[in-house]
Design a protein around this motif. Structure first.
Motif, PDB file in Angstrom:
ATOM      1  N   THR A  13      -1.121 -24.483 -23.706  1.00  0.00           N
ATOM      2  CA  THR A  13      -0.631 -23.273 -23.060  1.00  0.00           C
ATOM      3  C   THR A  13       0.201 -23.652 -21.841  1.00  0.00           C
ATOM      4  O   THR A  13      -0.020 -24.685 -21.213  1.00  0.00           O
ATOM      5  CB  THR A  13      -1.778 -22.344 -22.629  1.00  0.00           C
ATOM      6  N   GLY A  14       1.190 -22.808 -21.516  1.00  0.00           N
ATOM      7  CA  GLY A  14       2.068 -23.117 -20.395  1.00  0.00           C
ATOM      8  C   GLY A  14       2.893 -24.357 -20.640  1.00  0.00           C
ATOM      9  O   GLY A  14       3.133 -25.154 -19.721  1.00  0.00           O
ATOM     10  N   ASP A  38       3.719 -20.247 -24.560  1.00  0.00           N
ATOM     11  CA  ASP A  38       4.178 -19.911 -23.217  1.00  0.00           C
ATOM     12  C   ASP A  38       4.838 -18.537 -23.269  1.00  0.00           C
ATOM     13  O   ASP A  38       5.218 -18.054 -24.345  1.00  0.00           O
ATOM     14  CB  ASP A  38       5.178 -20.964 -22.730  1.00  0.00           C
ATOM     15  N   ASP A  57       1.391 -14.345 -23.989  1.00  0.00           N
ATOM     16  CA  ASP A  57       0.734 -14.348 -22.680  1.00  0.00           C
ATOM     17  C   ASP A  57      -0.629 -15.010 -22.784  1.00  0.00           C
ATOM     18  O   ASP A  57      -1.471 -14.587 -23.591  1.00  0.00           O
ATOM     19  CB  ASP A  57       0.597 -12.901 -22.199  1.00  0.00           C
ATOM     20  N   ALA A  58      -0.865 -16.023 -21.957  1.00  0.00           N
ATOM     21  CA  ALA A  58      -2.117 -16.778 -22.014  1.00  0.00           C
ATOM     22  C   ALA A  58      -3.316 -16.001 -21.493  1.00  0.00           C
ATOM     23  O   ALA A  58      -4.448 -16.490 -21.578  1.00  0.00           O
ATOM     24  CB  ALA A  58      -1.982 -18.092 -21.244  1.00  0.00           C
ATOM     25  N   ALA A  85      -1.767 -23.338 -18.659  1.00  0.00           N
ATOM     26  CA  ALA A  85      -1.067 -22.217 -18.025  1.00  0.00           C
ATOM     27  C   ALA A  85      -1.654 -21.917 -16.644  1.00  0.00           C
ATOM     28  O   ALA A  85      -2.873 -21.977 -16.441  1.00  0.00           O
ATOM     29  CB  ALA A  85      -1.151 -20.980 -18.903  1.00  0.00           C
ATOM     30  N   SER A 111      -7.011 -17.476 -18.367  1.00  0.00           N
ATOM     31  CA  SER A 111      -6.296 -18.196 -19.423  1.00  0.00           C
ATOM     32  C   SER A 111      -7.112 -19.384 -19.923  1.00  0.00           C
ATOM     33  O   SER A 111      -7.102 -19.695 -21.127  1.00  0.00           O
ATOM     34  CB  SER A 111      -4.933 -18.663 -18.922  1.00  0.00           C
TER      35      SER A 111
END
Length: 254
Positions: A13-14, A38, A57-58, A85, A111
Protein backbone atom coordinates in the motif's frame (compact mmCIF):
# COMPACT_ATOMS: atom_id res chain seq x y z
CA UNK A 1 21.62 -15.71 -9.87
CA UNK A 2 19.05 -16.81 -7.29
CA UNK A 3 16.16 -14.36 -6.94
CA UNK A 4 15.56 -13.67 -3.25
CA UNK A 5 11.79 -13.43 -3.66
CA UNK A 6 11.28 -15.46 -6.81
CA UNK A 7 7.84 -17.08 -6.87
CA UNK A 8 6.49 -14.81 -4.13
CA UNK A 9 3.55 -12.44 -4.51
CA UNK A 10 3.46 -9.06 -2.78
CA UNK A 11 0.92 -6.30 -2.12
CA UNK A 12 2.23 -2.87 -1.09
CA UNK A 13 0.00 0.00 0.00
CA UNK A 14 1.17 3.55 -0.69
CA UNK A 15 3.41 2.27 -3.45
CA UNK A 16 3.17 5.15 -5.92
CA UNK A 17 5.92 7.36 -4.49
CA UNK A 18 8.62 7.77 -1.87
CA UNK A 19 9.42 4.81 0.35
CA UNK A 20 6.58 2.75 -1.08
CA UNK A 21 7.86 3.12 -4.63
CA UNK A 22 11.34 2.21 -3.45
CA UNK A 23 9.96 -1.00 -1.96
CA UNK A 24 8.04 -1.79 -5.16
CA UNK A 25 11.22 -1.44 -7.22
CA UNK A 26 13.35 -3.48 -4.81
CA UNK A 27 10.96 -6.42 -4.51
CA UNK A 28 10.46 -6.52 -8.27
CA UNK A 29 14.25 -6.60 -8.67
CA UNK A 30 14.33 -9.44 -6.15
CA UNK A 31 12.05 -11.50 -8.40
CA UNK A 32 8.68 -11.08 -6.69
CA UNK A 33 5.36 -10.42 -8.39
CA UNK A 34 4.29 -7.06 -6.98
CA UNK A 35 0.96 -5.24 -6.77
CA UNK A 36 1.08 -1.58 -5.75
CA UNK A 37 -2.07 -0.10 -4.20
CA UNK A 38 -2.32 3.68 -3.94
CA UNK A 39 -4.70 6.59 -4.45
CA UNK A 40 -2.71 7.31 -7.62
CA UNK A 41 -1.47 4.91 -10.31
CA UNK A 42 2.03 3.61 -9.72
CA UNK A 43 4.13 4.65 -12.70
CA UNK A 44 6.67 1.99 -13.60
CA UNK A 45 8.66 1.69 -16.79
CA UNK A 46 7.71 -1.93 -17.30
CA UNK A 47 5.15 -4.08 -19.05
CA UNK A 48 6.05 -7.08 -16.93
CA UNK A 49 3.31 -9.50 -15.96
CA UNK A 50 4.89 -9.43 -12.51
CA UNK A 51 3.71 -5.88 -11.83
CA UNK A 52 0.19 -4.67 -11.14
CA UNK A 53 -0.91 -1.09 -10.36
CA UNK A 54 -4.11 -0.88 -8.30
CA UNK A 55 -5.83 2.35 -7.30
CA UNK A 56 -7.90 2.92 -4.19
CA UNK A 57 -7.97 4.21 -0.64
CA UNK A 58 -6.01 2.31 2.01
CA UNK A 59 -8.58 3.30 4.66
CA UNK A 60 -11.53 2.04 2.62
CA UNK A 61 -12.34 -1.41 3.97
CA UNK A 62 -13.92 -2.72 0.77
CA UNK A 63 -11.13 -1.30 -1.40
CA UNK A 64 -8.41 -2.94 0.69
CA UNK A 65 -10.19 -6.29 0.63
CA UNK A 66 -10.55 -5.99 -3.15
CA UNK A 67 -6.86 -5.13 -3.54
CA UNK A 68 -6.00 -8.40 -1.82
CA UNK A 69 -8.44 -10.29 -4.04
CA UNK A 70 -7.05 -8.64 -7.19
CA UNK A 71 -3.50 -9.53 -6.16
CA UNK A 72 -4.49 -13.14 -5.59
CA UNK A 73 -6.30 -13.26 -8.93
CA UNK A 74 -3.28 -11.86 -10.76
CA UNK A 75 -0.51 -13.80 -9.02
CA UNK A 76 -2.16 -16.89 -7.57
CA UNK A 77 -1.85 -15.96 -3.92
CA UNK A 78 -0.42 -13.50 -1.41
CA UNK A 79 2.84 -14.16 0.41
CA UNK A 80 4.02 -10.72 1.54
CA UNK A 81 1.96 -7.70 2.61
CA UNK A 82 3.63 -4.31 3.10
CA UNK A 83 1.34 -1.76 4.80
CA UNK A 84 3.23 1.37 3.83
CA UNK A 85 0.49 3.98 3.26
CA UNK A 86 0.69 7.01 5.53
CA UNK A 87 0.72 10.77 5.90
CA UNK A 88 2.45 13.38 8.02
CA UNK A 89 1.41 16.89 9.08
CA UNK A 90 3.01 19.59 11.21
CA UNK A 91 0.99 21.36 13.89
CA UNK A 92 1.38 22.39 17.55
CA UNK A 93 -1.14 20.47 19.59
CA UNK A 94 -2.78 23.65 20.91
CA UNK A 95 -3.50 24.77 17.35
CA UNK A 96 -4.49 21.36 16.00
CA UNK A 97 -8.13 20.84 15.15
CA UNK A 98 -9.77 17.47 15.68
CA UNK A 99 -10.23 16.94 11.94
CA UNK A 100 -6.47 17.01 11.40
CA UNK A 101 -5.86 14.69 14.36
CA UNK A 102 -8.39 12.24 12.94
CA UNK A 103 -7.02 12.44 9.40
CA UNK A 104 -3.44 11.64 10.38
CA UNK A 105 -4.21 8.95 12.95
CA UNK A 106 -6.87 7.27 10.82
CA UNK A 107 -4.82 7.10 7.63
CA UNK A 108 -1.69 5.90 9.38
CA UNK A 109 -3.21 3.41 11.81
CA UNK A 110 -6.43 2.29 10.14
CA UNK A 111 -4.64 1.52 6.88
CA UNK A 112 -2.29 -0.83 8.73
CA UNK A 113 -5.17 -2.54 10.54
CA UNK A 114 -7.17 -3.03 7.34
CA UNK A 115 -4.17 -4.21 5.32
CA UNK A 116 -2.98 -6.56 8.04
CA UNK A 117 -6.43 -8.03 8.59
CA UNK A 118 -7.19 -8.60 4.92
CA UNK A 119 -3.79 -10.15 4.19
CA UNK A 120 -3.87 -12.32 7.32
CA UNK A 121 -7.25 -13.72 6.32
CA UNK A 122 -5.89 -14.62 2.89
CA UNK A 123 -2.66 -16.10 4.24
CA UNK A 124 -4.52 -18.23 6.77
CA UNK A 125 -6.84 -19.50 4.05
CA UNK A 126 -3.84 -20.42 1.88
CA UNK A 127 -2.29 -22.36 4.75
CA UNK A 128 1.35 -21.68 3.83
CA UNK A 129 2.22 -18.84 6.18
CA UNK A 130 3.28 -15.41 5.10
CA UNK A 131 4.86 -12.09 6.02
CA UNK A 132 3.24 -8.79 7.01
CA UNK A 133 5.45 -5.70 7.30
CA UNK A 134 4.08 -2.42 8.61
CA UNK A 135 5.38 1.13 8.28
CA UNK A 136 6.06 2.82 11.60
CA UNK A 137 8.66 5.57 12.17
CA UNK A 138 11.38 6.74 14.49
CA UNK A 139 8.60 9.06 15.68
CA UNK A 140 6.79 5.97 16.94
CA UNK A 141 9.59 5.37 19.43
CA UNK A 142 10.29 8.95 20.47
CA UNK A 143 7.76 11.76 20.56
CA UNK A 144 8.50 15.04 18.82
CA UNK A 145 7.03 18.53 19.11
CA UNK A 146 4.45 19.54 16.50
CA UNK A 147 4.05 15.90 15.48
CA UNK A 148 1.87 14.53 18.27
CA UNK A 149 -0.74 12.98 15.96
CA UNK A 150 1.91 11.44 13.71
CA UNK A 151 4.00 10.07 16.58
CA UNK A 152 0.96 8.67 18.38
CA UNK A 153 -0.21 6.84 15.26
CA UNK A 154 3.23 5.40 14.56
CA UNK A 155 3.64 4.23 18.18
CA UNK A 156 0.27 2.48 17.91
CA UNK A 157 1.50 0.67 14.78
CA UNK A 158 4.45 -0.78 16.71
CA UNK A 159 2.10 -2.06 19.41
CA UNK A 160 -0.37 -3.43 16.84
CA UNK A 161 2.49 -5.21 15.08
CA UNK A 162 3.60 -6.86 18.32
CA UNK A 163 0.07 -8.07 19.03
CA UNK A 164 -0.39 -9.41 15.52
CA UNK A 165 2.94 -11.22 15.63
CA UNK A 166 1.85 -13.22 18.68
CA UNK A 167 -1.66 -13.85 17.41
CA UNK A 168 -0.62 -14.98 13.93
CA UNK A 169 2.46 -17.02 14.88
CA UNK A 170 0.48 -20.31 15.02
CA UNK A 171 -0.31 -19.74 11.33
CA UNK A 172 3.40 -19.17 10.56
CA UNK A 173 2.69 -15.55 9.63
CA UNK A 174 5.48 -13.21 10.69
CA UNK A 175 4.65 -9.56 11.44
CA UNK A 176 7.27 -6.83 11.78
CA UNK A 177 7.49 -3.07 11.36
CA UNK A 178 10.13 -0.74 10.00
CA UNK A 179 10.91 2.56 11.69
CA UNK A 180 12.74 4.94 9.32
CA UNK A 181 14.46 8.08 10.48
CA UNK A 182 14.78 11.02 8.09
CA UNK A 183 14.31 9.66 4.57
CA UNK A 184 14.57 11.77 1.41
CA UNK A 185 11.04 11.60 -0.04
CA UNK A 186 8.42 14.03 -1.43
CA UNK A 187 7.06 14.29 2.14
CA UNK A 188 9.95 16.61 2.97
CA UNK A 189 8.51 19.56 1.08
CA UNK A 190 5.49 19.66 3.39
CA UNK A 191 7.56 18.87 6.49
CA UNK A 192 10.01 21.68 5.78
CA UNK A 193 7.27 24.18 5.02
CA UNK A 194 5.36 23.19 8.16
CA UNK A 195 8.32 23.63 10.49
CA UNK A 196 9.37 26.82 8.68
CA UNK A 197 5.97 28.38 9.40
CA UNK A 198 6.41 27.62 13.12
CA UNK A 199 10.11 28.47 13.51
CA UNK A 200 10.47 31.44 11.20
CA UNK A 201 13.30 29.72 9.35
CA UNK A 202 13.32 29.01 5.64
CA UNK A 203 12.39 25.50 4.44
CA UNK A 204 16.01 24.97 3.32
CA UNK A 205 17.25 25.91 6.80
CA UNK A 206 14.78 23.49 8.37
CA UNK A 207 16.00 20.64 6.18
CA UNK A 208 19.62 21.41 7.00
CA UNK A 209 18.87 21.53 10.74
CA UNK A 210 17.31 18.07 10.55
CA UNK A 211 20.20 16.76 8.47
CA UNK A 212 22.64 17.84 11.18
CA UNK A 213 20.89 15.55 13.68
CA UNK A 214 21.88 12.44 11.70
CA UNK A 215 25.26 11.09 12.85
CA UNK A 216 25.74 9.27 9.55
CA UNK A 217 25.80 12.64 7.83
CA UNK A 218 22.99 12.22 5.33
CA UNK A 219 19.30 11.53 5.05
CA UNK A 220 18.31 8.00 4.18
CA UNK A 221 16.86 7.01 0.82
CA UNK A 222 13.85 4.87 -0.12
CA UNK A 223 16.38 2.26 -1.25
CA UNK A 224 17.80 2.12 2.30
CA UNK A 225 14.38 1.31 3.68
CA UNK A 226 13.53 -1.09 0.86
CA UNK A 227 16.67 -3.13 1.51
CA UNK A 228 15.54 -3.74 5.09
CA UNK A 229 11.99 -4.59 4.01
CA UNK A 230 13.37 -7.06 1.47
CA UNK A 231 15.41 -8.75 4.18
CA UNK A 232 12.50 -8.87 6.63
CA UNK A 233 10.40 -10.55 3.94
CA UNK A 234 13.07 -13.14 3.16
CA UNK A 235 13.70 -16.60 4.63
CA UNK A 236 16.84 -15.16 6.26
CA UNK A 237 14.50 -13.41 8.74
CA UNK A 238 12.35 -16.51 9.36
CA UNK A 239 12.75 -16.35 13.17
CA UNK A 240 12.12 -12.60 13.45
CA UNK A 241 8.62 -11.43 14.32
CA UNK A 242 7.08 -8.69 16.43
CA UNK A 243 10.06 -6.37 15.93
CA UNK A 244 10.46 -2.72 14.97
CA UNK A 245 13.57 -2.47 12.80
CA UNK A 246 15.18 0.96 12.37
CA UNK A 247 17.12 2.50 9.51
CA UNK A 248 18.16 5.95 10.71
CA UNK A 249 21.87 6.63 10.37
CA UNK A 250 22.24 6.23 14.17
CA UNK A 251 19.90 9.16 14.78
CA UNK A 252 17.82 7.13 17.26
CA UNK A 253 20.38 4.61 18.57
CA UNK A 254 18.00 2.15 20.19
Amino acid sequence: MVEKHGGKSVLITGGASGIGLGIVKRLLADGASVASFDLHPTEMNTNSSKFLSLTGDAVDEAAVDKAVQDTVAAFGGLDIMVCNAGVIAISPVIDMDFAEWRRVTEINLHSVFLGSRASARQMIAQGRGGVIINASSGGGRKGAPNLSHYCASKAAIISLTQSLAIELAPHKIRVNSYTPGHIETPFWKGIAEGFAAISGKSPDEVVEDFRKTVPWGRFGTPADVAATVSWLASPDAEYISGQAIAMNGAEFPY
